[in-house]
Design a protein around this motif. Structure first.
Motif, short mmCIF file in Angstrom:
data_model
loop_
_atom_site.label_atom_id
_atom_site.label_comp_id
_atom_site.label_asym_id
_atom_site.label_seq_id
_atom_site.Cartn_x
_atom_site.Cartn_y
_atom_site.Cartn_z
N LYS A 324 -13.33 17.71 29.06
CA LYS A 324 -12.20 16.94 28.54
C LYS A 324 -11.41 17.73 27.48
O LYS A 324 -10.35 17.29 27.05
N THR A 325 -11.96 18.87 27.04
CA THR A 325 -11.27 19.68 26.04
C THR A 325 -9.91 20.15 26.56
O THR A 325 -9.79 20.56 27.72
N GLU A 326 -8.90 20.04 25.69
CA GLU A 326 -7.55 20.50 26.08
C GLU A 326 -7.02 21.43 25.00
O GLU A 326 -6.99 21.07 23.82
N ALA A 327 -6.60 22.63 25.41
CA ALA A 327 -6.05 23.63 24.49
C ALA A 327 -6.95 23.79 23.26
O ALA A 327 -6.48 23.86 22.13
N GLY A 328 -8.24 23.82 23.51
CA GLY A 328 -9.20 24.07 22.42
C GLY A 328 -9.54 22.84 21.60
O GLY A 328 -10.42 22.90 20.74
N SER A 329 -8.88 21.71 21.84
CA SER A 329 -9.18 20.49 21.05
C SER A 329 -10.22 19.64 21.76
O SER A 329 -10.05 19.29 22.94
N ILE A 330 -11.24 19.27 20.99
CA ILE A 330 -12.28 18.41 21.56
C ILE A 330 -11.74 17.00 21.72
O ILE A 330 -11.12 16.45 20.80
N ARG A 331 -11.94 16.43 22.90
CA ARG A 331 -11.53 15.04 23.15
C ARG A 331 -12.79 14.24 23.48
O ARG A 331 -13.56 14.63 24.34
N MET A 332 -12.97 13.15 22.73
CA MET A 332 -14.19 12.36 22.93
C MET A 332 -13.85 10.94 23.36
O MET A 332 -12.81 10.41 23.01
N VAL A 333 -14.79 10.34 24.09
CA VAL A 333 -14.65 8.92 24.42
C VAL A 333 -15.17 8.14 23.22
O VAL A 333 -16.31 8.35 22.77
N LEU A 334 -14.33 7.26 22.69
CA LEU A 334 -14.71 6.44 21.54
C LEU A 334 -14.68 4.97 21.93
O LEU A 334 -14.13 4.60 22.98
N LEU A 335 -15.27 4.15 21.07
CA LEU A 335 -15.24 2.70 21.30
C LEU A 335 -14.40 2.04 20.21
O LEU A 335 -14.68 2.21 19.02
N LYS A 336 -13.35 1.32 20.64
CA LYS A 336 -12.59 0.52 19.66
C LYS A 336 -13.44 -0.68 19.29
O LYS A 336 -13.47 -1.14 18.17
N LYS A 337 -14.11 -1.21 20.31
CA LYS A 337 -15.13 -2.26 20.13
C LYS A 337 -16.01 -2.22 21.37
O LYS A 337 -15.68 -1.49 22.33
N VAL A 338 -17.10 -2.96 21.38
CA VAL A 338 -17.93 -2.98 22.58
C VAL A 338 -17.11 -3.54 23.74
O VAL A 338 -16.48 -4.60 23.61
N ALA A 341 -13.02 1.12 25.54
CA ALA A 341 -13.11 2.56 25.24
C ALA A 341 -11.73 3.18 25.19
O ALA A 341 -10.74 2.60 25.63
N SER A 342 -11.71 4.39 24.62
CA SER A 342 -10.47 5.16 24.59
C SER A 342 -10.84 6.63 24.42
O SER A 342 -11.95 6.94 24.00
N VAL A 343 -9.93 7.53 24.77
CA VAL A 343 -10.22 8.96 24.60
C VAL A 343 -9.32 9.49 23.49
O VAL A 343 -8.11 9.25 23.51
N GLU A 344 -9.93 10.19 22.53
CA GLU A 344 -9.15 10.68 21.38
C GLU A 344 -9.50 12.13 21.08
O GLU A 344 -10.64 12.56 21.26
N LYS A 345 -8.47 12.84 20.59
CA LYS A 345 -8.70 14.20 20.06
C LYS A 345 -9.41 14.06 18.72
O LYS A 345 -8.97 13.27 17.87
N ILE A 346 -10.48 14.79 18.52
CA ILE A 346 -11.22 14.65 17.26
C ILE A 346 -11.30 16.01 16.56
O ILE A 346 -11.66 17.02 17.17
N ASP A 347 -11.02 15.95 15.26
CA ASP A 347 -11.03 17.16 14.45
C ASP A 347 -12.45 17.75 14.38
O ASP A 347 -13.42 17.03 14.15
N GLU A 348 -12.51 19.07 14.54
CA GLU A 348 -13.83 19.74 14.51
C GLU A 348 -14.58 19.53 13.20
O GLU A 348 -15.80 19.49 13.17
N LYS A 349 -13.80 19.45 12.10
CA LYS A 349 -14.46 19.29 10.79
C LYS A 349 -15.22 17.96 10.73
O LYS A 349 -16.31 17.88 10.19
N LEU A 350 -14.59 16.92 11.27
CA LEU A 350 -15.26 15.60 11.29
C LEU A 350 -16.52 15.68 12.17
O LEU A 350 -17.59 15.19 11.80
N ILE A 351 -16.38 16.35 13.32
CA ILE A 351 -17.54 16.47 14.21
C ILE A 351 -18.68 17.19 13.50
O ILE A 351 -19.82 16.71 13.47
#
Ligand SMILES: NC(=O)c1ccc[n+]([C@@H]2O[C@H](COP(=O)([O-])OP(=O)(O)OC[C@H]3O[C@@H](n4cnc5c(N)ncnc54)[C@H](O)[C@@H]3O)[C@@H](O)[C@H]2O)c1
Ligand SMILES: O=C(O)C(=O)C[C@@H](O)[C@H](O)[C@H](O)COP(=O)(O)O
Ligand SMILES: [Zn+2]
Length: 358
Positions: A324-338, A341-351
């Motif tokens: 799912k990585t695009e142009a070096g950015s990690i994209r993760m599946v997240l949960l807004k609630k149970v 779901a949604s897919v978001e770019k997530i900063d490496e520092k947070l990871i």
């Protein structure tokens, strides 16, 4: 009683057949679900499943059908280039042609590698999934087939839909508890991403593994229906199919960094789900009640922390190789609630900071 779940992919509709004792009826099932009968059959299975079920399957085939069987070692390490080449060589030696049908009799490992052989042998021949694990309610549906590379999970693969899926749930009776645990992770993942009611139903009814027989029909039918609906809408993962990857960005990284087979796929995915929930809470400023989820899965025997011996920077590097990585950015599946779901770019520092918390 036989249940069927339709998979309505635009160019290729097929059915998942769900019943007890299907392994004895392969000949009849093939007759009913193939437009054109096979010129020969090539059964791929593994060293644990073969002594348990291969004879039953062979007994259900007509005597005049040309059948070859090939057995690979059981376990994740068999999803390799070496086994892939071996299977292709055996297929060539057996003289498979474009009218042959490959049958994958086993769990996700056999389904994935045998499916990839079917996708690539002579540029593609028909194949049938005969799943034998709980996990394979996920892996046998949807046509993702692949082998692993030492640097990343499922890195070499294809989309190759089966002609049908014959799920003889009687075969789950011999599954070790660890494999129930691995498979159940992919079941509740389906609830977490898209169906809160299903997740709540599981939470209420599944308090121990193996899962009680009385819940199995409903559990499988609901779980497979969710997977079938997603892949029917988005076969090639251009959109919502990515939700099925909840927990997999870290889960796959754990599998490759720790060495394939050290943890089961489902065990790694559950650790990845908890991680994705933590990122979700930060990203959406929401409360997912992670501790309730952790209590439930830990009571079922899951580990929820990242193994302490795994180097966090290696995990981050492996996460960057996620598909799912695009142009070096990690994209993760997240949960807004149970159930959402949604897919978001997530900063490496947070990871990295959350990786280092554990
Ligand atoms: N293609 C997909 O969409 C998809 C989805 C989920 C997982 N996967 C892949 O599936 C694989 C995991 O599949 P799995 O969990 O089925 O693992 P597996 O195929 O390795 O099976 C687990 C273990 O159970 C044994 N086994 C299988 N059936 C049995 C039975 N009926 N009784 C007793 N033992 C039995 C196997 O020999 C093996 O030792 C991973 O490689 C994962 O990446 C693919
Ligand atoms: O079918 C899908 O799509 C999935 O993502 C199901 C996953 O459970 C499965 O592990 C799949 O093989 C992961 O695919 P990948 O593209 O991340 O390798
Ligand atoms: Zn998975």
């Amino acid at each position: 009683m036989m249940k069927t779940v339709p998979v309505n992919i635009e160019h290729h509709a097929y059915k998942v057949y769900l019943d007890k004792g299907l392994r004895f009826r392969l000949g009849e099932l093939l007759k009913n679900s193939l437009d054109e009968q096979p010129s020969s059959i090539f059964i791929v299975t593994d060293s644990t499943v073969a002594p348990l079920y291969l004879e039953d399957v062979l007994n259900g085939l007509p005597d005049d059908l040309n059948v070859t069987t090939v057995t690979i070692d059981s376990g994740e390490q068999s999803k390799s280039f070496k086994e892939y080449e071996y299977l292709l060589t055996e297929a060539l030696k057996a003289g498979l042609d474009r009218k042959s049908v490959l049958i994958a009799l086993g769990g996700g490992v056999v389904g994935d590698i045998a499916g990839f052989v079917a996708a690539t042998y002579m540029r593609g021949i028909r194949f049938i999934q005969m799943p034998t694990t709980l996990l394979a309610q996920d892996s046998s549906v949807g046509g993702k087939v692949a082998i692993n590379h030492p640097l990343g999970k499922n890195m070499i693969g294809a989309f190759q839909q089966p002609e049908a899926v014959y799920y003889d749930i009687e075969m789950l009776a011999t599954l070790p508890e660890k494999e129930w645990r691995s498979g159940f992770a992919e079941v509740f993942k389906h609830g977490l991403i898209l169906n809160e009611a299903f997740y709540q139903w599981l939470n209420e009814h599944v308090q121990q593994l193996p899962i009680h027989d009385q819940y199995m029909n409903e559990l499988l039918a609901r779980s497979i229906a969710i997977k079938a609906e997603v892949v029917s809408k988005d076969e090639r993962e251009q959109g919502i199919r990515a939700y099925l990857n909840l927990g997999h960005t870290l889960g796959h990284a754990i599998e490759s960094v720790s060495g394939y087979g050290t943890l089961t796929h489902g065990e790694a995915v559950v650790i990845g789900i908890v991680f994705a929930m933590k990122i979700s809470e930060k990203h959406y400023q929401t409360d997912l009640k992670i501790s309730d989820f952790v209590d439930w899965v830990e009571s079922l025997g899951y580990e929820t922390n990242i193994p302490s011996n795994l180097d966090r920077s290696k995990l981050l590097e492996a996460m960057k190789k996620d598909k799912k990585t695009e142009a070096g950015s990690i994209r993760m599946v997240l949960l807004k609630k149970v159930g959402e779901a949604s897919v978001e770019k997530i900063d490496e520092k947070l990871i990295l900071s959350i990786l280092n918390e554990q």
